[in-house]
Structure formats: C-alpha cells, structure tokens
Motif scaffolding. Structure first.
Motif, mmCIF file in Angstrom:
data_model
loop_
_atom_site.group_PDB
_atom_site.id
_atom_site.type_symbol
_atom_site.label_atom_id
_atom_site.label_comp_id
_atom_site.label_asym_id
_atom_site.label_seq_id
_atom_site.Cartn_x
_atom_site.Cartn_y
_atom_site.Cartn_z
ATOM 1 N N ASP A 69 10.278 -23.044 3.295
ATOM 2 C CA ASP A 69 11.056 -22.588 2.133
ATOM 3 C C ASP A 69 10.188 -21.902 1.068
ATOM 4 O O ASP A 69 10.586 -21.739 -0.070
ATOM 5 N N ASN A 70 8.970 -21.524 1.465
ATOM 6 C CA ASN A 70 8.116 -20.763 0.549
ATOM 7 C C ASN A 70 7.200 -19.867 1.380
ATOM 8 O O ASN A 70 6.020 -20.132 1.541
ATOM 9 N N HIS A 71 7.781 -18.788 1.917
ATOM 10 C CA HIS A 71 6.986 -17.975 2.847
ATOM 11 C C HIS A 71 6.926 -16.511 2.435
ATOM 12 O O HIS A 71 6.641 -15.645 3.251
ATOM 13 N N VAL A 72 7.184 -16.238 1.143
ATOM 14 C CA VAL A 72 7.235 -14.831 0.738
ATOM 15 C C VAL A 72 5.873 -14.140 0.914
ATOM 16 O O VAL A 72 5.805 -12.956 1.234
ATOM 17 N N LEU A 73 4.778 -14.891 0.763
ATOM 18 C CA LEU A 73 3.452 -14.275 0.940
ATOM 19 C C LEU A 73 3.233 -13.861 2.390
ATOM 20 O O LEU A 73 2.653 -12.808 2.662
ATOM 21 N N LEU A 74 3.694 -14.694 3.318
ATOM 22 C CA LEU A 74 3.601 -14.328 4.741
ATOM 23 C C LEU A 74 4.418 -13.057 4.994
ATOM 24 O O LEU A 74 3.965 -12.149 5.683
ATOM 25 N N GLU A 75 5.611 -13.006 4.375
ATOM 26 C CA GLU A 75 6.449 -11.802 4.526
ATOM 27 C C GLU A 75 5.742 -10.572 3.976
ATOM 28 O O GLU A 75 5.779 -9.498 4.586
ATOM 29 N N ASN A 76 5.077 -10.726 2.820
ATOM 30 C CA ASN A 76 4.378 -9.591 2.214
ATOM 31 C C ASN A 76 3.217 -9.112 3.079
ATOM 32 O O ASN A 76 2.998 -7.909 3.214
ATOM 33 N N SER A 77 2.481 -10.058 3.677
ATOM 34 C CA SER A 77 1.389 -9.639 4.566
ATOM 35 C C SER A 77 1.976 -8.914 5.777
ATOM 36 O O SER A 77 1.404 -7.950 6.272
ATOM 37 N N GLY A 78 3.145 -9.380 6.228
ATOM 38 C CA GLY A 78 3.831 -8.714 7.335
ATOM 39 C C GLY A 78 4.214 -7.290 6.957
ATOM 40 O O GLY A 78 3.991 -6.357 7.720
ATOM 41 N N LEU A 79 4.763 -7.124 5.734
ATOM 42 C CA LEU A 79 5.156 -5.790 5.271
ATOM 43 C C LEU A 79 3.957 -4.850 5.282
ATOM 44 O O LEU A 79 4.052 -3.709 5.716
ATOM 45 N N TYR A 80 2.803 -5.341 4.804
ATOM 46 C CA TYR A 80 1.594 -4.519 4.775
ATOM 47 C C TYR A 80 1.193 -4.110 6.195
ATOM 48 O O TYR A 80 0.885 -2.963 6.474
ATOM 49 N N TRP A 81 1.208 -5.099 7.099
ATOM 50 C CA TRP A 81 0.813 -4.826 8.486
ATOM 51 C C TRP A 81 1.756 -3.828 9.149
ATOM 52 O O TRP A 81 1.328 -2.944 9.900
ATOM 53 N N HIS A 82 3.065 -3.948 8.859
ATOM 54 C CA HIS A 82 4.023 -3.000 9.435
ATOM 55 C C HIS A 82 3.794 -1.596 8.894
ATOM 56 O O HIS A 82 3.976 -0.617 9.612
ATOM 57 N N LEU A 83 3.405 -1.505 7.617
ATOM 58 C CA LEU A 83 3.147 -0.184 7.041
ATOM 59 C C LEU A 83 1.995 0.494 7.771
ATOM 60 O O LEU A 83 2.043 1.679 8.075
ATOM 61 N N VAL A 84 0.945 -0.300 8.079
ATOM 62 C CA VAL A 84 -0.205 0.229 8.805
ATOM 63 C C VAL A 84 0.252 0.741 10.182
ATOM 64 O O VAL A 84 -0.167 1.799 10.639
ATOM 65 N N ASP A 85 1.172 0.000 10.791
ATOM 66 C CA ASP A 85 1.750 0.387 12.077
ATOM 67 C C ASP A 85 2.545 1.688 11.915
ATOM 68 O O ASP A 85 2.420 2.620 12.708
ATOM 69 N N LEU A 86 3.332 1.744 10.842
ATOM 70 C CA LEU A 86 4.177 2.898 10.547
ATOM 71 C C LEU A 86 3.341 4.177 10.420
ATOM 72 O O LEU A 86 3.711 5.226 10.937
ATOM 73 N N ILE A 87 2.210 4.079 9.726
ATOM 74 C CA ILE A 87 1.342 5.242 9.536
ATOM 75 C C ILE A 87 0.798 5.701 10.887
ATOM 76 O O ILE A 87 0.772 6.881 11.200
ATOM 77 N N TRP A 88 0.400 4.729 11.724
ATOM 78 C CA TRP A 88 -0.138 5.089 13.038
ATOM 79 C C TRP A 88 0.918 5.766 13.906
ATOM 80 O O TRP A 88 0.604 6.645 14.720
ATOM 81 N N ILE A 89 2.186 5.368 13.743
ATOM 82 C CA ILE A 89 3.276 5.977 14.514
ATOM 83 C C ILE A 89 3.291 7.490 14.299
ATOM 84 O O ILE A 89 3.617 8.259 15.193
ATOM 85 N N PHE A 90 2.898 7.935 13.077
ATOM 86 C CA PHE A 90 2.835 9.375 12.821
ATOM 87 C C PHE A 90 1.471 9.975 13.158
ATOM 88 O O PHE A 90 1.381 11.102 13.620
ATOM 89 N N LEU A 91 0.401 9.213 12.934
ATOM 90 C CA LEU A 91 -0.938 9.731 13.232
ATOM 91 C C LEU A 91 -1.082 10.028 14.716
ATOM 92 O O LEU A 91 -1.666 11.036 15.111
ATOM 93 N N PHE A 92 -0.544 9.135 15.558
ATOM 94 C CA PHE A 92 -0.722 9.268 17.007
ATOM 95 C C PHE A 92 -0.183 10.599 17.549
ATOM 96 O O PHE A 92 -0.945 11.372 18.133
ATOM 97 N N PRO A 93 1.112 10.949 17.369
ATOM 98 C CA PRO A 93 1.557 12.241 17.908
ATOM 99 C C PRO A 93 0.884 13.433 17.246
ATOM 100 O O PRO A 93 0.615 14.432 17.901
ATOM 101 N N LEU A 94 0.583 13.333 15.932
ATOM 102 C CA LEU A 94 0.054 14.504 15.238
ATOM 103 C C LEU A 94 -1.383 14.818 15.629
ATOM 104 O O LEU A 94 -1.811 15.964 15.562
ATOM 105 N N PHE A 95 -2.154 13.805 16.033
ATOM 106 C CA PHE A 95 -3.539 14.092 16.424
ATOM 107 C C PHE A 95 -3.747 14.123 17.934
ATOM 108 O O PHE A 95 -4.530 14.900 18.437
#
Lengths: 198, 94
Positions: free
Chosen positions: A168-194
């Motif tokens: 019942d107190n996991h917002v920090l885990l969620e935030n670290s997840g959001l950061y990690w997904h963003l890194v994934d999101l950026i790679w999704i575009f870097l991969f085809p473009l390079f």
C-alpha cells in the motif's frame, strides 16, 4: 504517527521530469532528421556498418526488462515481496546485458578507428562524421540513462527489502518503473533510426 | 490524500504485451529487407509509434490514469511533432 503522503503528486512530478527528458531527446531527433535529410546517402551507407542483429537483441532485452519491472509492481501489489525483488533483479541483469552489448559494439567501431574526432572518420566525409557523431552522442546519452535507471532500481530494491516499499505504499517503485520505461521508449526510436536505414 | 492500492495489471496482460512488442520489433527488421523506397522510413516510424503506444498505455499505466495525465503526455508529443514538422517544412521548401 500520522503519515503524510500524496502519491498522485509524486507520480505527477515524475511525469513532469519525464517530459523534460522527452523534450531533450526530441531535440536530438530534430537534429538527426535535419542532418539525415541533408546527407541522406552518407547516412544510409554509414548505417550499414551498424550490426542489426546486436541492435535487435538489445531492443528485445530492453522490452523484456520493461515487462519485468512492470510485473514487479504487480507482484508488490499482490504482496509477493520475493517475486517483486526477483523481477527487479532480472530487470537489472537485463540492463547490464544491454550495456555489455553496447560496450562490444562501441569497442568494435573504435577499434576500426571510427569515433568522433578520429582521422579515419574525418577522411570519410561530412555525412559520416555527422552520423557517427549523433550515433555516439545519442546512444551514449541513452546508455547514461540506463546506468542511472539501474542505480535508481537498486535503491528501490533496497527499500523493498527493508519494507519501506509495500503493497500500500509503492509509488516510488512505480516511478522507477516509469523512468525505466522511458529509457525503453527512447530506444524504440533510436533502434530503427540508426540501425534500420537501408 | 491517496492511499489506495490502485489498479493492478495482471501478469498475463504484461506477458501478452511484451510478446506483441517483440513481434513488432522483428517485423520492423524484416520490413527493411523489402525495398519500399521512402515508405521504409514511414513504416519504421509507424511501427515505432505503435510500440511506444503500447509501452505508454500498458507498461507506463497511462490507460488507467486520469485524463489529466493523458492530456499532458499528448501535449508533449504534439509539441515535439509540431517542431519536427515545422523544421522539416523549412528545410524541404527553403
């Protein structure tokens, strides 16, 4: 003691930070699209030297690691602390594997004398210099984000071990997840473009 | 103050999404083998956009957030899109 917490504000703050990250990489993508438009042929030829199999494997590694950190949130919500920690460990290991692949990839190019400021690269013309300049800068900045993400996840795992993050107190885990997904999101575009310009 | 456990995404959904994302990655690699000319860039970006939509909606939980978050994310994507569009207009028709 009365607990003072605002999960919604915490998550909003994380998203606002992610927006600045999106604009940072967005700006780099604008630079990329303009340079590619001006030097279309050089970009195509230079991109052929990047290894598509390694790029594909790294993409899949990041996608799986995104899934495992998302599952670790599900696990903590279901009060399965052990599974949550196991999934975070897998996420970190996948992130490290990504970095090792990147190390060999960069090492291969550097051994061939292709790195910003090298004489071999400057002999090959303006377009190649721009392509590899952007390649090193953008994948390097992305790798830096992976390293920061791994440290972030490490702290979060410690907090789970010490029961600072619970079902019942996991917002920090969620935030670290959001950061990690963003890194994934950026790679999704870097991969085809390079890697995938033919 | 919010102390709710929030929405729980089932493991099955996450596994399903990651399988889809891997398949889309393999499709985008396979598509580059076919020579589509200028369409190649378009398909690569289209597949990347579909993949990021899945990551944003499911992994980043946006589908289950309030409208506030959705509008903010769309606004940022729109800003980046508009700036890229205007910059390219300048270079294409200068």
């Amino acid at each position: 003691m009365e607990e003072h917490r605002d999960d919604l504000a915490s998550k909003t703050g994380m998203w606002l930070f992610l927006f600045t990250e999106m604009l940072l990489f967005g700006g780099l993508f604008i630079v990329y699209s303009v340079y590619r438009y001006i030097n279309a042929d050089a970009f195509h030829l230079a991109a052929h030297e990047l290894s598509v199999p390694i790029g594909t494997i790294n993409t899949i590694i990041l996608l799986i690691s995104s899934a495992t950190i998302a599952m670790s949130i599900t696990a903590i919500q279901k009060e399965n602390k052990k599974l949550s920690l196991l999934l975070l460990t897998i996420t970190v290991l996948l992130g490290l594997t990504f970095l090792v692949n990147k190390y060999f990839e960069w090492g291969h190019h550097i051994k061939e004398g292709i790195y910003p400021g090298s004489s071999a690269l400057s002999l090959r013309g303006h377009g190649d210099v721009l392509f590899y300049g952007l390649y090193y800068f953008m994948t390097g900045l992305h790798a830096l984000h992976i390293i920061i993400g791994l440290i972030f996840i490490g702290f979060i795992a410690r907090m789970i071990i010490h029961d600072k993050i619970t079902s019942d107190n996991h917002v920090l885990l969620e935030n670290s997840g959001l950061y990690w997904h963003l890194v994934d999101l950026i790679w999704i575009f870097l991969f085809p473009l390079f890697y995938l310009i033919t | 103050m919010e102390h709710d456990k929030g929405h729980i995404i089932p493991y099955r959904t996450l596994l399903f999404v990651v399988t889809g994302l891997i398949m889309l990655t393999l499709i985008s690699v396979a598509v580059t083998k076919i020579h589509l000319g200028t369409l190649t860039v378009f398909t690569a970006l289209l597949i990347a956009a579909i993949k990021s939509a899945f990551v944003l909606m499911i992994f980043m939980h946006l589908k289950f957030e309030t409208r506030f978050f959705k509008i903010m994310v769309l606004a940022v994507i729109a800003v980046i899109g508009v700036v890229i569009f205007i910059t390219l207009l300048d270079y294409l028709y200068r």
